[in-house]
Scaffold this motif. Structure first.
Motif, PDB file in Angstrom:
ATOM      1  N   CYS A  47       0.822  -1.206   0.000  1.00 25.18           N
ATOM      2  CA  CYS A  47       0.000   0.000   0.000  1.00 25.18           C
ATOM      3  C   CYS A  47       0.860   1.262   0.000  1.00 25.18           C
ATOM      4  O   CYS A  47       0.579   2.213  -0.731  1.00 25.18           O
ATOM      5  N   GLU A  48       1.921   1.270   0.799  1.00 20.14           N
ATOM      6  CA  GLU A  48       2.744   2.469   0.953  1.00 20.14           C
ATOM      7  C   GLU A  48       3.666   2.722  -0.244  1.00 20.14           C
ATOM      8  O   GLU A  48       3.857   3.861  -0.664  1.00 20.14           O
ATOM      9  N   SER A  49       4.282   1.651  -0.761  1.00 23.41           N
ATOM     10  CA  SER A  49       5.344   1.834  -1.762  1.00 23.41           C
ATOM     11  C   SER A  49       5.256   0.858  -2.918  1.00 23.41           C
ATOM     12  O   SER A  49       6.249   0.645  -3.616  1.00 23.41           O
ATOM     13  N   SER A  50       4.086   0.256  -3.130  1.00 23.71           N
ATOM     14  CA  SER A  50       3.917  -0.783  -4.144  1.00 23.71           C
ATOM     15  C   SER A  50       4.852  -1.960  -3.887  1.00 23.71           C
ATOM     16  O   SER A  50       5.284  -2.647  -4.806  1.00 23.71           O
ATOM     17  N   GLY A  51       5.188  -2.180  -2.613  1.00 21.83           N
ATOM     18  CA  GLY A  51       6.004  -3.321  -2.244  1.00 21.83           C
ATOM     19  C   GLY A  51       7.485  -3.163  -2.538  1.00 21.83           C
ATOM     20  O   GLY A  51       8.229  -4.144  -2.519  1.00 21.83           O
ATOM     21  N   VAL A 110      -3.564   5.333   6.679  1.00 22.75           N
ATOM     22  CA  VAL A 110      -4.492   4.698   5.745  1.00 22.75           C
ATOM     23  C   VAL A 110      -4.121   3.244   5.512  1.00 22.75           C
ATOM     24  O   VAL A 110      -4.958   2.345   5.563  1.00 22.75           O
ATOM     25  N   CYS A 111      -2.839   2.992   5.295  1.00 22.40           N
ATOM     26  CA  CYS A 111      -2.407   1.649   4.920  1.00 22.40           C
ATOM     27  C   CYS A 111      -2.558   0.643   6.056  1.00 22.40           C
ATOM     28  O   CYS A 111      -2.737  -0.546   5.809  1.00 22.40           O
ATOM     29  N   SER A 112      -2.475   1.103   7.312  1.00 25.66           N
ATOM     30  CA  SER A 112      -2.676   0.165   8.418  1.00 25.66           C
ATOM     31  C   SER A 112      -4.089  -0.392   8.391  1.00 25.66           C
ATOM     32  O   SER A 112      -4.315  -1.580   8.641  1.00 25.66           O
ATOM     33  N   SER A 113      -5.043   0.452   8.063  1.00 26.45           N
ATOM     34  CA  SER A 113      -6.434   0.009   7.996  1.00 26.45           C
ATOM     35  C   SER A 113      -6.635  -0.968   6.857  1.00 26.45           C
ATOM     36  O   SER A 113      -7.292  -1.996   6.995  1.00 26.45           O
ATOM     37  N   ARG A 114      -6.024  -0.641   5.708  1.00 24.46           N
ATOM     38  CA  ARG A 114      -6.188  -1.515   4.543  1.00 24.46           C
ATOM     39  C   ARG A 114      -5.539  -2.881   4.760  1.00 24.46           C
ATOM     40  O   ARG A 114      -6.050  -3.897   4.297  1.00 24.46           O
ATOM     41  N   ALA A 115      -4.392  -2.878   5.443  1.00 25.52           N
ATOM     42  CA  ALA A 115      -3.638  -4.120   5.605  1.00 25.52           C
ATOM     43  C   ALA A 115      -4.060  -4.936   6.810  1.00 25.52           C
ATOM     44  O   ALA A 115      -3.648  -6.081   6.958  1.00 25.52           O
ATOM     45  N   GLY A 116      -4.860  -4.357   7.703  1.00 27.92           N
ATOM     46  CA  GLY A 116      -5.264  -5.073   8.905  1.00 27.92           C
ATOM     47  C   GLY A 116      -4.225  -5.009   9.997  1.00 27.92           C
ATOM     48  O   GLY A 116      -4.120  -5.921  10.811  1.00 27.92           O
ATOM     49  N   LEU A 117      -3.440  -3.923  10.016  1.00 28.33           N
ATOM     50  CA  LEU A 117      -2.396  -3.769  11.027  1.00 28.33           C
ATOM     51  C   LEU A 117      -3.007  -3.210  12.307  1.00 28.33           C
ATOM     52  O   LEU A 117      -3.602  -2.143  12.296  1.00 28.33           O
ATOM     53  N   ALA A 118      -2.846  -3.925  13.401  1.00 33.20           N
ATOM     54  CA  ALA A 118      -3.382  -3.488  14.689  1.00 33.20           C
ATOM     55  C   ALA A 118      -2.280  -3.540  15.728  1.00 33.20           C
ATOM     56  O   ALA A 118      -1.378  -4.372  15.653  1.00 33.20           O
TER      57      ALA A 118
END
Length: 374
Positions: A47-51, A110-118
């Protein structure tokens, strides 16, 4: 029991050798018991850097997880490398775990929400950080909606060099190449590794759109693309091609080349302060070459124009166009917002001579050269 001097000497040599061997082993840092799964960090990086774990685009954020220099240093990153993009993936994740423990998922708003980072748990479901003084509110991705009672489905006409994986990545297709095969069995068959035929139109699934009236469809369906011959055009389309327009109807806020704390040392575009949900439109004829997450730019759209310039529309709350789609002056491309590195709702509009960061020119001068009064 007594030991002879010779035995003691041999014992000392054995202990010393063991110590040297231990020192030669690589340092292994145990991950916290509640560390996020590797797949989650991979999703954040995507999400942040296209991997790209070596990402350095000149925007002041480095590595796969887009660390700033100050954050990298504060959490001990210099132990591994001067900058995050020079460190390994594993080293970046080690530092990221420390950041997560202190700052929470809001460090990647934003990316934490998309990736499921908690924070503090291996939770597979996406959790958005709670709005607060130190954590910016996150605008959730809107679900695909209907227009005139019908779901809007994005399509893409394939080109030379395309692969199913590259198309799936560009359109954020959940399920990747195999999902594209499932959506287009008559054209692609069932093999996700098969060559992609050139010049065919593929369904890439539903994309987020708004329900406001529009002059032209945000994403043409296969049926609508064949409804008219290429030389048949409606009167409204002819009128929309005749002149350039402003990206939004609003006065300019932060101007071009204003000196500040940006990575380049100055503002590379202009900001239009508009409320979240304001319709954003293409300024002139062109083709969408990027439609999706742009790291610090949040949700962004980049359009390549016939004169070789590229216009960028950043921090969008919602995107209404897809890569490969042709647009005209006034074509709705999304809704304004405050995604990415943003201090509040606005549209960041940029014009470049190439699609790359650092090739910016004065966007107001460019619009005026197209006849826009601004």
């Amino acid at each position: 029991m007594l030991f002879s001097p010779c035995f003691r000497f041999r014992r000392q040599r054995v202990v010393a050798a063991a110590a040297l061997a231990a020192a030669a082993l690589p340092l292994v840092i145990a991950a916290p018991a509640d560390a996020a799964p590797l797949t989650v960090w991979d999703a954040v990086a995507e999400c942040e850097s296209s991997g790209d774990w070596s990402s350095n685009t000149g925007n002041g954020h480095f590595g796969g997880l887009q660390f700033t220099d100050s954050t990298w240093k504060e959490f001990g990153g210099e132990t591994y490398a001067p900058r995050a993009d020079q460190a390994t993936k594993e080293q970046q994740i080690t530092i990221a775990e420390k950041v997560l423990a202190v700052q929470g998922p809001g460090a990647w708003p934003v990316c934490s929400s998309r990736a499921g980072l908690a924070a503090g748990a291996n939770q597979p479901e996406a959790q958005a950080p709670s709005p607060g003084k130190d954590t910016p509110a996150v605008e959730q991705d809107p679900k695909p909606t209907a227009l005139d009672g019908q779901p809007r489905v994005a399509t893409y006409k394939t080109r030379e060099g395309d692969t199913l994986e590259s198309i799936a990545k560009a359109f954020h297709v959940a399920g990747g190449a195999q999902k594209l095969c499932d959506l287009n069995p008559a054209v692609l068959g069932r093999d996700p590794n098969a060559p992609v035929p050139v010049g065919v139109r593929l369904s890439v699934g539903a994309i987020p759109i708004d329900t406001a009236p529009r002059q032209t469809p945000a994403t043409p369906t296969a049926a609508s693309s064949t409804a008219k011959e290429p030389n048949q055009r409606t009167e409204s389309a002819e009128q929309s091609d005749s002149a350039a327009v402003k990206p939004v109807e609003a006065p300019v806020g932060t101007g071009y080349r204003v000196v500040g704390s940006w990575a380049s040392g100055y503002h590379t575009g202009v900001d239009f302060p508009v409320p979240t949900g304001t319709q954003v439109q293409a300024v002139t004829n062109g083709t969408v070459i990027k439609s999706g997450w742009g790291g610090p730019y949040g949700n962004e759209v980049v359009v390549r124009h016939a004169d070789g310039h590229h216009s960028q529309y950043a921090h969008l709350a919602q995107i209404s166009v897809a890569v490969g789609q042709d647009v005209s002056p006034g074509t709705p491309i999304g809704l304004s917002g405050s995604t990415g590195n943003s201090t509040g709702p606005h549209l960041h509009f940029e014009v470049r001579t190439t699609p790359h960061y650092g090739a910016d020119i004065d966007p107001i001068a460019y619009l005026r050269s197209l006849g826009v009064s601004i």
